[in-house]
Scaffold this active site. Structure first.
Site, PDB file in Angstrom:
ATOM      1  CE  LYS A 237     -99.558   3.244   1.704  1.00 33.33           C
ATOM      2  NZ  LYS A 237     -99.529   4.689   1.349  1.00 33.33           N
TER       3      LYS A 237
ATOM      4  N   GLY B 107     -98.848   1.437  -3.805  1.00 33.29           N
ATOM      5  CA  GLY B 107     -99.662   1.467  -4.982  1.00 33.29           C
ATOM      6  C   GLY B 107     -99.238   0.667  -5.941  1.00 33.29           C
TER       7      GLY B 107
ATOM      8  CG  ASP C  82    -101.192   5.729   4.195  1.00 31.84           C
ATOM      9  OD1 ASP C  82    -102.083   4.888   3.972  1.00 31.84           O
ATOM     10  OD2 ASP C  82    -100.300   6.178   3.318  1.00 31.84           O
TER      11      ASP C  82
ATOM     12  CB  VAL D 149     -96.975  -1.645   0.677  1.00 31.17           C
ATOM     13  CG1 VAL D 149     -95.623  -0.826   0.919  1.00 31.17           C
ATOM     14  CG2 VAL D 149     -97.371  -2.528   1.545  1.00 31.17           C
TER      15      VAL D 149
ATOM     16  CB  VAL E  96    -109.158   0.859  -5.576  1.00 32.63           C
ATOM     17  CG1 VAL E  96    -108.383  -0.340  -5.928  1.00 32.63           C
ATOM     18  CG2 VAL E  96    -108.312   1.931  -4.884  1.00 32.63           C
ATOM     19  N   GLY E  97    -111.993   0.048  -6.855  1.00 35.70           N
ATOM     20  CA  GLY E  97    -112.679  -0.980  -7.429  1.00 35.70           C
ATOM     21  C   GLY E  97    -113.179  -0.662  -8.712  1.00 35.70           C
TER      22      GLY E  97
END
Lengths: 429, 429
Positions: A207, A136, A203, A134, A15-16
C-alpha cells in the site's frame, strides 16, 4: 437517463459479494449520484457452487475469468481475486488492452505491476482505478491524487494494516504479548491463518508503494520499501512506550528528499498528541503533508466487506460520471524511476530495547557501544522487568543519524550480555 | 500537451493572492498532474493599487469584475470575493450562464443560492466547484461527493469553524474565559474585528448546509440550520466537561431521519475517545457516517492562505483533467426540498449549567423542574465554583428527548433563583 454502466465482477469472496450487496442496497441512490444505473452483467469466480447468500442466477456466469476482458457487453471489469500475478494480472492486462475500464482492490498487483498497468490504461484510453487497494473505505487515493493535487508532498505515512493495528491495540489495552493476541485475532477472523503478509509488513508495504507513487510522481517501487512487521514487539515495549508518552504503531512512511525516495514500514513510537496515536483497533489512517495545505489526516475502516465495497463502487461511480485522470496522478511516462534514499542519513530519535543478562557490567557495555558509535542517549531505563529470566533495558536516543544507531547495534552483535536481538523503533517526528 | 486552462481570478485578498503564489510555486508539478498548464489570464479586484507582494503586471487587469464572465479567453472564473450576494453572485450567475467554469470558496453564497447556481451550471454544461468553501484545505466535499458516493449517509458532522475551535482550545488549555480569549484571538488575527459570523455559528451553518446537501441529496437549506455559537460557554463549563471526560467543541451536525433533515450548529460535549475531541487550535475536521463504509474522518487546516488556495487549485486541476459530475453529488432537479426535523423529538444526553444564587432551596427548585418535565438526571454537580458572586450547578441528563429538557428550562424561566440564562449543550453520541 444515460445507458447503464455494465460491470463484470471477477472474484466473489467477501469483497465481490459485498459489491453485489451494496449495489443492491443502494441501487436508486447510486443511479441518482452516478447519473446512470450501474449494472452487474457478468460474474466469474473459482467455485460456482459455493453458497454466498446472494442470488447469482440473474448474472451471466463466465467460467473462464480472463474471458470477461473480451465481452462486448462489459464496460468495466472489477477484479477482486487478489494476488500480484496469476489470473488477476492476466485479466488486468487483457481488460485494459481491450480498452475497458478496470477497477481493483489488488494492492499486491499494483505494487508490482502498477506502472505497466497504468501504461496499458493510457494506451487503451481506459480508466484504471484502485481506491479499495489502500486503506479500504477511506478515499485516500482520491484525496492524494485529486484533493491534494496542488501540493508538493513532503511525507505520506499512516497506519495501513488493520490486522497489525488490531493486535497492537489489544496488546496495549490488555498488557499481553504478541503471540497470544495473534492467536486470538486468528480465532476471531481478524487475522489470516497465514498472517505473514500482514504481520511482517508486506501488505502495508504494498500500500505504501502505491501512495508514494501518487504522492511523489514516481513509479511504484515496492522492492525499495524496507519492511519490518510487529513480531518482535513485546508487551513490555508497549508499556515502556506509554510511560514515555507514546504508543506503538506499525507505520508505513514515504518521504521524498534530496537523496531520493525513502519508503519504510516499521513499528514506530507515536507521541500521544499525534492523531495516529488515537487510531485503535482495525482502523486505518493516512497523513499527507503538503507544502500548501499542511497536514491532511484521513481515518476510517481499512478493511471488511462494507468499506472495501464502498471504495470499489465509488470507483465505478467515478467511471459512470465520466471522471478521468491518470491512475497515479500523472501520465505514466512522466513517473520518475525513484532512487532509494539511504536510511543511514535519516535523522531522528529512536527507541532501543535490549534483553540482557542480569549481571554486572551489562549496562556499561551497552552505554559504551552507544558512545563509541556517537549515539547520544536521552534516557535509559531498566525497571527490573524480567522476561523469561532476562532483564529489559530501554533507551531513547537524542536526535541523530540512523547510521550511528546501526553501528552501535553492530558493535553489540554477538555480545554475551544480550539474550536476544535488540529491538529498534524510530520515534515519529 | 493540451492547451492551457485559462483562469480569471476575482478578488485578490488572502485567498486570491494565495492562489497566484501556489500556481507560481508548483507550476511544473501542477502541469504534470493536470495534464495541461493552468494559466491565470485575467484578474479583478476592488483596489488596483494595493501592494500584494506579487507581480500582477503579467495579468490583464479588469476593472469591472462581472466582465470576467464574458471574456472569450477565459475558461474558468475563480471567485474569492466573498459575500452571499452582491458582486460575487452577479459574477457566478453570469459566468455559469455563459457556459464557463466557476470555482469558489464562497460558503455564504452557496448556502443561500447553491440550488440556483447548480441549475445554471447544468444548463450551461459548466463545472461548478467549491472545495474551498467547506473546511478549507481538507478535501471533504470531494470525499463526500465522490469518495463516499456509494453510501447512504446517516450523519455528517464536524468542527467547521477554525476561529471557534481556536478559542475553545485556548480556553481549555489556559483555563480562561471567552471574552478574554476572543480579544487575544482578534489581536493575533485569528478572529475578525467583527467576529459575529464565526462565533455565533453562522459560518459553520453555511458550511453545514452545503455538506448536508451533498450527503443527503437535498437542496441547501441554510435557513433551516439551528445555529448557536460559543459566546455563552464559560471557562467553568470547559473544566466541568473535562471532569466528566469530555471536551467542548462547536459541532455542526446534520442528520437525515424519518422525520426529515435535522441541521444544527451548537457547542457540544465530545467524549475524549471521539476523534473530534483531539482536534485543537484552528484545525477543522469532518465525520461522515456511511451505511457501508462506516465512519470516515477527515482532518486538516480549515482556513488560511495555503490550505484555501490548495483547495481552489485542486478544483482547477479537476476541471483541467476534465473531471465532471454534479456540484451537489446529483443533478439539481433530483435534490429534494428537505423537511426540517423537529429537534424536540431528538433523543440524547445533555449537559446543563445553571448560574444560581447561593441560597437555600435553589437546587430543589431546579431538581423539581427537571422531574416535572420528565428529565432524568444522571449527575448533578455543585462544586462551590463562583462566577461573579453566583454559584454554578452542572447537570448531566440521562438519554431522553430534547423536548423534555426544553420544558424544564421553560419552567425555570424567570425564576428568582437563576442569575442568568442556563446553558444547554448536547453530548455527542
Amino acid at each position: 437517463m444515460a445507458d447503464a454502466l455494465r460491470v463484470a465482477l471477477a472474484g466473489l469472496g467477501t469483497v465481490g459479494g459485498g459489491v453485489i450487496r451494496l449495489l443492491d442496497a443502494n441501487r436508486d441512490l447510486i443511479t441518482r449520484r452516478a447519473g446512470r444505473p450501474i449494472e452487474v452483467v457478468a460474474i466469474s469466480a473459482r467455485d460456482r457452487t459455493r453458497d454466498r447468500g446472494i442470488d447469482l442466477s440473474r448474472f451471466a456466469w463466465v467460467d473462464d475469468t480472463s474471458a470477461l476482458a473480451a465481452q462486448d457487453d462489459v464496460d468495466v471489469v472489477a477484479e477482486m481475486i487478489g494476488g500480484s500475478d496469476g489470473p488477476a494480472l492476466t485479466l488486468a492486462r487483457a481488460t485494459l488492452a481491450a480498452g475497458r475500464g478496470f477497477v481493483t482492490a489488488n494492492k499486491a498487483m499494483l505494487a508490482h505491476h502498477g506502472l505497466e498497468l497504468a501504461e496499458l490504461a493510457e494506451r487503451g484510453n481506459a480508466p484504471l482505478k484502485f481506491e479499495a487497494a489502500v486503506a479500504g473505505g477511506i478515499p485516500v487515493i482520491k484525496g492524494l491524487r485529486e484533493g491534494a493535487a496542488a501540493n508538493a508532498i513532503g511525507r505520506v505515512y499512516g497506519i495501513l494494516n488493520g490486522t497489525c493495528n488490531f493486535i497492537l491495540s489489544k496488546m496495549e489495552a490488555e498488557g499481553r504479548d504478541f503471540a497470544e493476541v495473534l492467536a486470538e485475532a486468528q480465532a476471531l477472523g481478524y487475522a489470516e491463518a497465514d498472517p505473514t503478509f500482514d504481520i511482517d509488513g508486506i501488505d502495508a508495504a504494498h500500500k505504501l508503494s502505491i501512495l508514494a507513487s501518487i504522492a511523489f510522481g514516481t513509479r511504484p517501487a515496492f522492492a525499495a520499501v524496507q519492511a519490518q512487521g510487529i513480531r518482535h514487539v513485546l508487551g513490555a515495549d508497549i508499556a515502556e512506550a506509554a510511560a514515555l508518552g507514546h504508543r506503538v504503531r506499525l507505520v508505513g512512511l514515504a518521504e521524498a528528499g534530496p537523496h531520493g525516495l525513502f519508503q519504510r514500514v516499521h513499528p514506530h513510537l507515536v507521541p500521544f498528541d499525534h492523531p495516529l496515536a488515537h487510531v485503535t483497533g482495525s482502523t486505518n489512517a493516512v497523513v499527507a503533508e503538503g507544502d500548501h495545505v499542511g497536514r491532511l489526516f484521513f481515518q476510517g475502516a481499512g478493511a471488511g466487506e462494507g468499506p472495501t465495497a464502498s471504495a470499489v463502487v465509488a470507483d465505478l461511480i467515478d467511471i459512470a460520471r465520466g471522471v478521468a485522470g491518470p491512475p497515479f496522478a500523472m501520465p505514466a511516462a512522466l513517473l520518475a524511476a525513484p532512487t532509494a534514499a539511504d536510511s543511514g542519513e535519516r535523522r531522528g530519535r529512536a527507541y532501543l530495547r535490549f534483553t540482557v543478562e542480569d549481571r554486572v557490567g551489562v549496562l556499561a557495555e551497552i552505554a559504551a557501544a552507544m558512545r563509541d558509535a556517537g549515539v547520544s542517549i536521552e534516557s535509559l531505563i531498566q525497571r527490573g522487568v524480567t522476561v523469561e529470566g532476562h532483564v529489559l533495558v530501554a533507551i531513547v536516543t537524542h536526535e541523530g543519524p540512523e547510521r550511528c544507531v546501526a553501528q552501535a547495534l553492530e558493535r553489540l552483535r554477538g555480545s554475551q550480555s544480550l539474550a536476544g536481538q535488540p529491538l529498534w523503533m524510530p520515534i515519529l517526528g
